[in-house]
Design a protein around this motif. Structure first.
Motif, mmCIF file in Angstrom:
data_model
loop_
_atom_site.group_PDB
_atom_site.id
_atom_site.type_symbol
_atom_site.label_atom_id
_atom_site.label_comp_id
_atom_site.label_asym_id
_atom_site.label_seq_id
_atom_site.Cartn_x
_atom_site.Cartn_y
_atom_site.Cartn_z
ATOM 1 N N MET A 1 0.947 -1.136 0.007
ATOM 2 C CA MET A 1 -0.050 -0.034 0.059
ATOM 3 C C MET A 1 0.922 1.209 -0.025
ATOM 4 O O MET A 1 1.737 1.427 0.824
ATOM 5 C CB MET A 1 -0.756 0.006 1.262
ATOM 6 N N ASN A 2 0.552 2.290 -0.838
ATOM 7 C CA ASN A 2 1.331 3.461 -0.801
ATOM 8 C C ASN A 2 0.679 4.530 -0.238
ATOM 9 O O ASN A 2 -0.765 4.763 -0.249
ATOM 10 C CB ASN A 2 1.724 3.926 -2.173
ATOM 11 N N TYR A 3 1.106 5.549 0.251
ATOM 12 C CA TYR A 3 0.488 6.659 1.034
ATOM 13 C C TYR A 3 1.003 7.941 0.160
ATOM 14 O O TYR A 3 2.232 8.032 -0.059
ATOM 15 C CB TYR A 3 0.839 6.715 2.445
ATOM 16 N N THR A 4 0.191 8.927 0.019
ATOM 17 C CA THR A 4 0.730 10.162 -0.393
ATOM 18 C C THR A 4 0.458 11.295 0.353
ATOM 19 O O THR A 4 -0.346 11.301 1.352
ATOM 20 C CB THR A 4 0.085 10.435 -1.808
ATOM 21 N N ASN A 97 12.373 5.672 3.525
ATOM 22 C CA ASN A 97 11.338 6.817 3.293
ATOM 23 C C ASN A 97 12.138 8.012 3.713
ATOM 24 O O ASN A 97 12.313 8.186 5.069
ATOM 25 C CB ASN A 97 9.986 6.502 4.305
#
Ligand code: SAM
Length: 231
Positions: A1-4, A97
């Motif tokens: 899952m990616n988060y912006t 990150n």
């Protein structure tokens, strides 16, 4: 899952390049830094009550080193640049990150024509995107008994001297208030890469629009000249 995530603010700082920025906050307290909040977060409601806190955590993006990626092992300058530790045992800028976290003094909050925070002693490059601000809560976050791993105290400081030419330029150029103190605090940290010891070498660190040229011999840094650059 990616988060912006999107920046909630941007840093305006005297540090115009990475070289010379202290390796952690509070080491050069004369660095006056402004955190300008961006729309729609620049509403006074977003910072209501914040002025009651003396320190804040700033979460930010190491935006200038994004493309360098990361490695599982890094060589902290504090260990002389040879010994390796795991990336998560370090404060390296090269992380999976690329997020930074700095505890800084909150000097004032301005809500005139937008919102900005005046911060002291930040270790942040000019233009750094800020993702979040949180108040520092001393009773849970201050742990003087904590083990500091390989970072067991402040690094030794260099003595800083000024050449006659640099002192003259300091008067002629009329840099911002506190500039001389900032130069001394930055150079005292010994900005050289670990293990670089060349007494002939002349280094330059950009503070505001000034290129501060200096050399280091033994435990003494000498400011050689100050050049104003067009930026
Ligand atoms: N206190 C933060 C932390 O622990 O996450 C930063 C520690 S990191 C070792 C500090 C260094 O990050 C500074 O000396 C500077 O060279 C670098 N730096 C500061 N702002 C940066 C940015 N926007 N992009 C890349 N590097 C940055």
């Amino acid at each position: 899952m990616n988060y912006t995530f999107e920046p909630i603010g941007v840093i305006h700082s005297p540090y115009r390049e990475k070289f010379g920025i202290p390796r952690q906050p509070s080491l050069a307290t004369a660095a006056g830094v402004t955190l300008q909040l961006l729309p729609p977060y620049n509403h006074p409601d977003c910072v209501r009550g914040l002025e009651a806190f003396s320190h804040v955590w700033i979460s930010f993006v190491f935006h200038q080193t994004l493309e360098r990626g990361w490695q599982p092992l890094v060589r902290p300058p504090r260990l002389g640049g040879n010994a390796k530790v795991g990336v998560f045992a370090s404060r390296s800028t090269h992380r999976p990150n690329p997020l930074g976290l700095s505890l800084v003094e909150l000097v004032s909050v301005s809500t005139e024509g937008g919102v900005s925070l005046q911060l002291a002693g930040a270790d942040l490059l000019d233009g750094t995107p800020v993702l979040d601000i949180k108040p520092y809560i001393p009773f849970v976050e201050s742990r003087p008994d904590a083990a500091g791993g390989f970072v067991d105290g402040p690094p030794p400081l260099l003595k800083v001297e000024w050449s006659d030419a640099a002192l003259r330029q300091l008067t002629e150029l009329e840099p911002p208030p506190g500039f001389a103190t900032l130069v001394e605090q930055v150079l005292a940290q010994d900005p050289r890469p670990a293990y670089q010891d060349d007494p002939q070498r002349v280094y330059g660190v950009m503070l505001y629009c000034y290129n501060v040229r200096f050399g280091i011999v033994g435990d003494k840094a000498t400011v050689l000249e100050i050049l104003r650059e067009n930026q």
